[in-house]
Write a protein that holds these residues in place. Structure first.
Motif, PDB file in Angstrom:
ATOM      1  N   PRO A 101       0.819  -1.214   0.000  1.00  0.00           N
ATOM      2  CA  PRO A 101       0.000   0.000   0.000  1.00  0.00           C
ATOM      3  C   PRO A 101       0.852   1.264   0.000  1.00  0.00           C
ATOM      4  N   ARG A 102       0.385   2.257  -0.735  1.00  0.00           N
ATOM      5  CA  ARG A 102       1.066   3.540  -0.736  1.00  0.00           C
ATOM      6  C   ARG A 102       0.782   4.246   0.587  1.00  0.00           C
ATOM      7  N   PRO A 103       1.771   4.888   1.149  1.00  0.00           N
ATOM      8  CA  PRO A 103       1.523   5.619   2.397  1.00  0.00           C
ATOM      9  C   PRO A 103       0.570   6.775   2.168  1.00  0.00           C
ATOM     10  N   VAL A 104      -0.306   7.000   3.145  1.00  0.00           N
ATOM     11  CA  VAL A 104      -1.251   8.110   3.084  1.00  0.00           C
ATOM     12  C   VAL A 104      -0.884   9.097   4.180  1.00  0.00           C
ATOM     13  N   TYR A 105      -0.627  10.333   3.787  1.00  0.00           N
ATOM     14  CA  TYR A 105      -0.190  11.359   4.724  1.00  0.00           C
ATOM     15  C   TYR A 105      -1.314  12.359   4.990  1.00  0.00           C
ATOM     16  N   LEU A 106      -1.406  12.801   6.238  1.00  0.00           N
ATOM     17  CA  LEU A 106      -2.307  13.886   6.595  1.00  0.00           C
ATOM     18  C   LEU A 106      -1.470  15.158   6.604  1.00  0.00           C
ATOM     19  N   ASN A 303       6.685  13.648  -1.924  1.00  0.00           N
ATOM     20  CA  ASN A 303       7.313  14.899  -1.469  1.00  0.00           C
ATOM     21  C   ASN A 303       6.511  15.595  -0.380  1.00  0.00           C
ATOM     22  N   ASP A 304       5.324  15.077  -0.048  1.00  0.00           N
ATOM     23  CA  ASP A 304       4.546  15.642   1.056  1.00  0.00           C
ATOM     24  C   ASP A 304       4.926  15.017   2.390  1.00  0.00           C
ATOM     25  N   ARG A 305       5.781  14.015   2.357  1.00  0.00           N
ATOM     26  CA  ARG A 305       6.186  13.348   3.591  1.00  0.00           C
ATOM     27  C   ARG A 305       6.847  14.326   4.562  1.00  0.00           C
ATOM     28  N   LYS A 306       7.647  15.237   4.035  1.00  0.00           N
ATOM     29  CA  LYS A 306       8.409  16.142   4.891  1.00  0.00           C
ATOM     30  C   LYS A 306       7.518  17.165   5.600  1.00  0.00           C
ATOM     31  N   ARG A 307       6.456  17.584   4.930  1.00  0.00           N
ATOM     32  CA  ARG A 307       5.628  18.626   5.542  1.00  0.00           C
ATOM     33  C   ARG A 307       4.364  18.084   6.205  1.00  0.00           C
ATOM     34  N   ALA A 308       4.088  16.788   6.036  1.00  0.00           N
ATOM     35  CA  ALA A 308       2.871  16.202   6.598  1.00  0.00           C
ATOM     36  C   ALA A 308       2.941  16.162   8.123  1.00  0.00           C
ATOM     37  N   LYS A 309       1.781  16.262   8.734  1.00  0.00           N
ATOM     38  CA  LYS A 309       1.695  16.151  10.187  1.00  0.00           C
ATOM     39  C   LYS A 309       1.690  14.689  10.623  1.00  0.00           C
ATOM     40  N   ALA A 479      -9.315   4.915  13.825  1.00  0.00           N
ATOM     41  CA  ALA A 479      -8.229   5.329  12.940  1.00  0.00           C
ATOM     42  C   ALA A 479      -6.988   5.567  13.788  1.00  0.00           C
ATOM     43  N   VAL A 480      -5.861   5.072  13.305  1.00  0.00           N
ATOM     44  CA  VAL A 480      -4.588   5.219  14.018  1.00  0.00           C
ATOM     45  C   VAL A 480      -3.644   6.047  13.153  1.00  0.00           C
ATOM     46  N   TRP A 481      -3.101   7.113  13.744  1.00  0.00           N
ATOM     47  CA  TRP A 481      -2.167   8.004  13.041  1.00  0.00           C
ATOM     48  C   TRP A 481      -0.845   8.050  13.797  1.00  0.00           C
ATOM     49  N   GLN A 482       0.237   8.282  13.051  1.00  0.00           N
ATOM     50  CA  GLN A 482       1.554   8.454  13.663  1.00  0.00           C
ATOM     51  C   GLN A 482       2.113   9.811  13.274  1.00  0.00           C
ATOM     52  N   ALA A 483       2.570  10.558  14.273  1.00  0.00           N
ATOM     53  CA  ALA A 483       3.101  11.899  14.026  1.00  0.00           C
ATOM     54  C   ALA A 483       4.424  11.822  13.277  1.00  0.00           C
ATOM     55  N   MET A 484       4.538  12.603  12.210  1.00  0.00           N
ATOM     56  CA  MET A 484       5.751  12.613  11.399  1.00  0.00           C
ATOM     57  C   MET A 484       6.801  13.575  11.957  1.00  0.00           C
ATOM     58  N   ARG A 485       6.370  14.442  12.874  1.00  0.00           N
ATOM     59  CA  ARG A 485       7.284  15.439  13.452  1.00  0.00           C
ATOM     60  C   ARG A 485       6.664  15.960  14.741  1.00  0.00           C
TER      61      ARG A 485
END
Length: 508
Positions: A101-106, A303-309, A479-485
């Motif tokens: 699966p492709r990663p989905v970023y918020l 390229n949204d990985r860096k700025r995603a929450k 829904a489970v989310w993980q903080a990118m930063r």
């Protein structure tokens, strides 16, 4: 009397303290034994692999040149086999990467905050209810008691139509409410993310009780002049858990469409769904539901990985609609006078508990450390095969999640989950404060809660968030989310002007 040593009975106090000391030490020891067990089991694979790597490294380091030469000759004679194995390995890895699966970023989200003139303090709410002339004295007293026990504060919002005497629940007023909420959240989202609306490839809108023609999603397409080939969907009648359903739907669509954005809009409409009768079970929503909505920007762009929450980790959905009691526990219907409203069953809490149990049974193996899973299944086996009177082990979800966003459906819902899941007050603080400040905003409540955690500065890189929502049908979705930063609150957030006043002390 306590023995006195001339210092005001200090000996007696010391004796009491000493009597409690062994119990205290025992609890501390058990705590650290369990913590040590958790770390041991969770890192068991690493503890087994590391010694193996060390042994292999030592063996390789002790090999002389003759041994290495013999190994090279052996590889040359088996060159064809090595090439075939390598090709199979590369092919397998390629297929795995393509199928994974492709990663989905918020990227970001925004919650609607109404103007001050839409606030409905309890005194004003009761006065307006009395002036409408639709409620008898018994119904007015019932609403007063519900408001006192609800956990709602004095700054929640009701739509403009409900501020009029008499109320004007027209379709035009309902459209106006929908536009204020949806456009308010979307304008702020686009301003904060600097995303061009024409870059949106997927749009999912959920609203249970108001489904006009053209649809709410079509209203958004028209307002922001979204592109003609956008994949637009409108979800109706799915209750307070529809926000997670919409995210799950958008996630699936993002697996099929490369390099695009998806916007999820979650809201509810009150204007045409206010109940003007005297049936007690249908009066409760009037006291709990308030104006609110959220807009969420999702992306599958690398390229949204860096700025995603956040990154979406899991979505687990549970539907109990096959059971008649569960199906009818939240039910829109007419009363004896033909007035429409949503009836809440007395069995709602029990049904919600059963749905939650099923949901976490599915979610647990995905998120819990192996130590908790072993403890849970061992108690089940002991109870089943040895017929022992053993209480079911309640997994410690605090080991899997750092933050909890429990749907602010009502005070009783939050209380039950805090008690049954053995959560701490800080874990349900976001839910209680959201209920106090904004009321039950249906499917968008979990986003106000996430915004609260961000506004408090508690979201750190790697933290996991569990959003739990309940809704008609009956459904429980996670829904489970993980903080990118380390996440900071976005501009013009719903808590921006009042976070310094929270948490507030609630009346028991």
């Amino acid at each position: 009397m306590e023995p006195d040593d001339g210092r005001g009975g200090a000996v007696g106090v010391q004796i009491k303290q000493n009597r409690r000391l062994p119990d205290f030490l025992q609890s501390v020891n058990l705590k650290y034994v369990k913590l040590g067990y958790h770390y041991l089991i969770s890192n068991l694979l690493a503890l087994c692999i590391i010694p193996l790597i060390i042994v292999i490294s030592i063996e390789v380091s002790q090999m002389n040149m003759d041994d290495l030469r013999q190994l090279w000759i052996h590889l040359q004679f088996n060159l064809v086999s090595i090439i075939i194995c390598s090709a199979i390995l590369v092919f397998g890895l390629t297929v795995y990467i393509m199928k994974s699966p492709r990663p989905v970023y918020l990227v970001d989200f925004s919650c609607y905050r109404g103007p001050d003139d839409l606030k409905a303090p309890s005194e004003k709410f009761m006065k307006h209810s009395q002036l409408t002339g639709d409620f008898d004295e018994s119904s007015l007293e019932f609403q007063r008691k519900i408001l006192e026990r609800s956990g709602l504060g004095e700054e929640t919002y009701v739509p403009e139509a409900m501020h009029n005497i008499p109320p004007k629940p027209t379709i035009g007023a309902a459209r106006q409410e929908a536009e204020q909420v949806m456009y308010g959240a979307l304008d702020n989202l686009f301003n904060n993310t600097h995303v061009n609306p024409k870059d949106i490839g997927i749009l999912v809108v959920n609203c249970s009780l108001f489904n006009p023609t053209p649809s709410l999603s079509a209203m958004i397409v028209n307002k922001y002049r979204l592109r003609g080939n956008i994949k637009s969907f409108n979800l109706g009648g799915m209750g307070c858990s529809a926000g997670v359903i919409a995210v799950d739907f958008a996630k699936d669509l993002l697996q099929l469409n490369r390099n695009t954005y998806a916007v999820v809009v979650s809201t509810e409409n009150i204007t045409q769904n206010w109940y003007f009768g005297n049936k007690k079970s249908m009066l409760i929503p009037n006291c709990l539901f308030r104006v609110g909505g959220a807009a969420v920007l999702l992306s599958n762009k690398a390229n949204d990985r860096k700025r995603a929450k956040y990154k979406l980790v899991h979505v687990v959905r549970t539907h109990k609609g096959a059971d008649d009691k569960a199906f009818r526990c939240v039910y829109q219907e007419q009363d004896d006078q033909g007035k429409i409203g949503v009836s809440l069953s007395k069995e709602l809490m029990a049904i919600a508990g059963g749905a939650l149990k099923t949901n976490i049974t599915t979610l647990g193996p995905l998120v819990l450390p192996i130590s908790e899973q072993l403890l849970f299944f061992s108690t089940l086996l002991i109870k089943k095969f040895f017929k022992a009177d053993v209480k079911p082990y309640i997994p410690d979800f605090k080991l899997a999640f750092d933050h909890f966003c429990i749907h602010a459906g009502g005070r009783a819902v939050i209380d039950e989950l805090e008690k049954n899941m053995q959560l701490l007050p800080v874990h349900v603080e976001a839910s209680r404060m959201t209920l106090h400040r904004f009321g039950n905003t249906s499917s968008s409540s979990i986003w106000y809660e996430l915004a609260y955690i961000e506004a408090k500065g508690r979201m750190r890189k790697g933290n996991r968030v569990w959003q739990i929502a309940f809704g008609s049908g009956f459904k429980c979705n996670s829904a489970v989310w993980q903080a990118m930063r380390n996440v900071k609150p976005s501009r013009n957030g719903p808590w921006e002007d009042c976070i310094h006043m929270y948490p507030v002390k609630l009346i028991s």
